[in-house]
Design a protein around this motif. Sequence first.
Motif, short mmCIF file in Angstrom:
data_model
loop_
_atom_site.label_atom_id
_atom_site.label_comp_id
_atom_site.label_asym_id
_atom_site.label_seq_id
_atom_site.Cartn_x
_atom_site.Cartn_y
_atom_site.Cartn_z
N VAL A 118 86.26 21.67 40.75
CA VAL A 118 85.95 23.09 40.93
C VAL A 118 87.28 23.83 41.05
O VAL A 118 88.21 23.37 41.72
CB VAL A 118 85.10 23.32 42.20
CG1 VAL A 118 84.80 24.80 42.39
CG2 VAL A 118 83.83 22.50 42.16
N ARG B 104 86.54 38.19 40.46
CA ARG B 104 86.42 36.89 41.14
C ARG B 104 85.99 35.86 40.11
O ARG B 104 85.22 36.17 39.20
CB ARG B 104 85.39 36.98 42.25
CG ARG B 104 85.73 38.09 43.23
CD ARG B 104 84.63 38.34 44.21
NE ARG B 104 83.46 38.92 43.55
CZ ARG B 104 82.50 39.56 44.19
NH1 ARG B 104 82.55 39.69 45.49
NH2 ARG B 104 81.48 40.05 43.53
N GLN C 221 80.66 28.62 34.83
CA GLN C 221 81.61 29.66 35.22
C GLN C 221 80.83 30.82 35.83
O GLN C 221 79.74 31.15 35.38
CB GLN C 221 82.37 30.15 33.99
CG GLN C 221 83.20 31.38 34.26
CD GLN C 221 84.02 31.78 33.06
OE1 GLN C 221 85.22 31.77 33.14
NE2 GLN C 221 83.39 32.12 31.94
N TRP D 142 88.84 27.96 41.63
CA TRP D 142 88.44 29.33 41.97
C TRP D 142 89.66 30.15 42.33
O TRP D 142 90.72 29.63 42.64
CB TRP D 142 87.41 29.34 43.09
CG TRP D 142 87.93 28.87 44.42
CD1 TRP D 142 88.46 29.63 45.42
CD2 TRP D 142 87.99 27.52 44.89
NE1 TRP D 142 88.84 28.84 46.48
CE2 TRP D 142 88.56 27.53 46.17
CE3 TRP D 142 87.63 26.29 44.34
CZ2 TRP D 142 88.76 26.39 46.92
CZ3 TRP D 142 87.84 25.14 45.09
CH2 TRP D 142 88.40 25.20 46.36
N THR E 286 84.92 31.53 39.60
CA THR E 286 84.71 30.15 40.02
C THR E 286 84.29 29.37 38.78
O THR E 286 83.43 29.82 38.02
CB THR E 286 83.59 30.05 41.08
OG1 THR E 286 83.94 30.87 42.20
CG2 THR E 286 83.39 28.62 41.55
#
Length: 135
Positions: free
Chosen positions: A77, A99, A116, A79, A101
């Motif tokens: 992951v 933002r 995503q 971010w 991730t």
Amino acid sequence: MRAVHRSWFDRTAARDLDGVLAHIAEDVVSYEHEAPLQYTGRERVRAVCRMGLAAAPGAVTWDVPELEVMARDDLAVAWGLNRMTAETADGTTEESWSRGTRVFRRRDGEWQMIHQHVSYPYDLGTGEARADLRP
């Protein structure tokens, strides 16, 4: 993960759409900035990326200055806050932050993005997206 992201940053600046998509899985599910709520499949994400590059006639860049990564076995992951810049037709550069991730799975020895989520915060009073915010 950092190498995948560096590749995306470089390929975006070069306007190399195939290079941008090289680490995106065929079965990716992506929640993009614009409607609809969900894009499923690499070709749908390709269309979004193509539109983004076409919207800016000049230089386009993106990066994640404080990228965080966690990886375990064949799952990772990443971010952080995305910074995008685009040179407009009159030569000015616009910057936006959002933002992001991203979830990756290692398949056949290579990392592929399988999910995503990118988004802008919104104003509670108006319901409008806030693409003008900066960290």
